[in-house]
Design an enzyme around this catalytic site. Structure first.
Site, PDB file in Angstrom:
ATOM      1  N   SER A  45      -7.337 -28.096 -16.378  1.00 13.86           N
ATOM      2  CA  SER A  45      -8.299 -28.198 -15.273  1.00 13.86           C
ATOM      3  C   SER A  45      -9.271 -27.017 -15.197  1.00 13.86           C
ATOM      4  CB  SER A  45      -7.566 -28.412 -13.942  1.00 13.86           C
ATOM      5  OG  SER A  45      -6.814 -29.621 -13.994  1.00 13.86           O
ATOM      6  N   GLY A  94      -5.491 -32.318 -16.482  1.00 13.50           N
ATOM      7  CA  GLY A  94      -6.028 -33.539 -15.880  1.00 13.50           C
ATOM      8  C   GLY A  94      -5.557 -33.767 -14.453  1.00 13.50           C
TER       9      GLY A  94
HETATM   10  C1  PEP Z   1      -6.997 -30.899 -22.176  1.00 14.56           C
HETATM   11  O1  PEP Z   1      -7.158 -32.084 -22.400  1.00 14.56           O
HETATM   12  O2  PEP Z   1      -6.682 -30.171 -23.092  1.00 14.56           O
HETATM   13  C2  PEP Z   1      -7.187 -30.429 -20.813  1.00 14.56           C
HETATM   14  C3  PEP Z   1      -6.912 -29.188 -20.551  1.00 14.56           C
HETATM   15  O3  PEP Z   1      -7.655 -31.356 -19.892  1.00 14.56           O
HETATM   16  P1  PEP Z   1      -8.235 -31.003 -18.434  1.00 14.56           P
HETATM   17  O4  PEP Z   1      -9.243 -29.897 -18.610  1.00 14.56           O
HETATM   18  O5  PEP Z   1      -8.865 -32.280 -17.954  1.00 14.56           O
HETATM   19  O6  PEP Z   1      -7.092 -30.568 -17.582  1.00 14.56           O
END
Ligand code: PEP
Length: 253
Positions: A215, A175
């Site tokens: 991400s 995130g």
């Molecule tokens: C997740 O919630 O497992 C995650 C990897 O979130 P993001 O892709 O937003 O980093």
């Protein structure tokens, strides 16, 4: 051949109507998947039945819970058991996401209990591991994730561990828009596989899917998924956008 998986983690996002629309937009794209490729959607509990029915005509598309209880049944108000998930036909469950570990105090021993209950109920656990930024900066990430695996998974038999999907999610990349480079992801995935091989042997380790999370987006999925030990991704933010997630499914090698 190892399974390759594009897994969406919606977390606590979307109303029911928004979730229905998002799922149908992704399914309408009809991305053709090979036998060993899967798309999995970890949706909020109240949407599981709707979502499971939506994917029922799409081979290789599955619905996952985001969590389940470490208790079998009984007086645990607000909890959802693996038995309940099985009873509505849910075949995947995310276990040990870093947000559960951090905000809900889930530790390796509790996660071992959750894994056992998933496996006892024919549910494939997507087991999350990964280090925080300070651990990465100290350079101790390898031993940290090794301990997560050994304390939560290593009581399993080879037959049981074969049914587990592992998601390596460096917390500093979740995130944050900051992605591990493909070299960092490959290095850790190869390490995890070697730890699995030391415990269960090469054959078993070679069969276990290890997803990268942190991400992942359409723009970096092809490069990340082309690493030999990266078998797909667990995707938070970008899975809330249909066109992004469709491209991430398409990026499965
Ligand atoms: C997740 O919630 O497992 C995650 C990897 O979130 P993001 O892709 O937003 O980093």
């Amino acid at each position: 051949m190892r399974k390759q998986i594009a897994a969406a983690n919606w977390k606590m996002n979307c109303t029911y109507a928004e979730g229905e629309k998002l799922l149908s937009e992704v399914l309408d794209a009809q991305v053709a998947l090979k036998d060993h490729q899967l798309a999995v959607f970890a949706v909020p509990f109240p949407y599981l039945i709707m979502a499971n029915s939506a994917v029922s005509d799409s081979p290789n598309y599955f619905i996952s819970a985001q969590n389940c209880s470490n208790k079998k049944s009984g007086a645990y108000t607000g909890e959802v058991s693996a038995v309940m998930l099985d009873s509505i036909g849910i075949r995947y469950c995310v276990i040990g996401h870093s947000e559960r570990r951090e905000y809900f105090m889930e530790d390796n021993a509790m996660l071992a209990e959750k894994l056992n209950l998933c496996l006892a109920n024919k549910i494939t656990p997507i087991f999350c591991c990964g280090e925080a930024l300070n651990i990465r900066e100290d350079g101790t990430q390898n031993s940290f994730v090794e301990q997560q695996l050994s304390e939560s998974l290593f009581h399993l038999t080879p037959e049981e561990i074969n049914k587990v999907v592992i998601a390596y999610e460096p917390i500093w990349a979740i995130g944050t828009g900051k992605t591990a480079s493909s070299a960092q992801a490959q290095e850790m995935h190869a390490h995890l596989r070697s730890v699995l091989a030391a415990k269960y042997g090469n054959n078993t380790a070679e069969g276990i899917s290890i997803l990268y999370g942190g991400s992942v987006k359409a723009a970096n999925a092809v490069e990340l998924f082309s690493c030999p030990d990266v078998d797909g991704g667990l995707v938070g933010g970008a899975s809330l956008n249909a066109s992004e997630f469709i491209q991430i499914i398409e990026a499965l090698k």
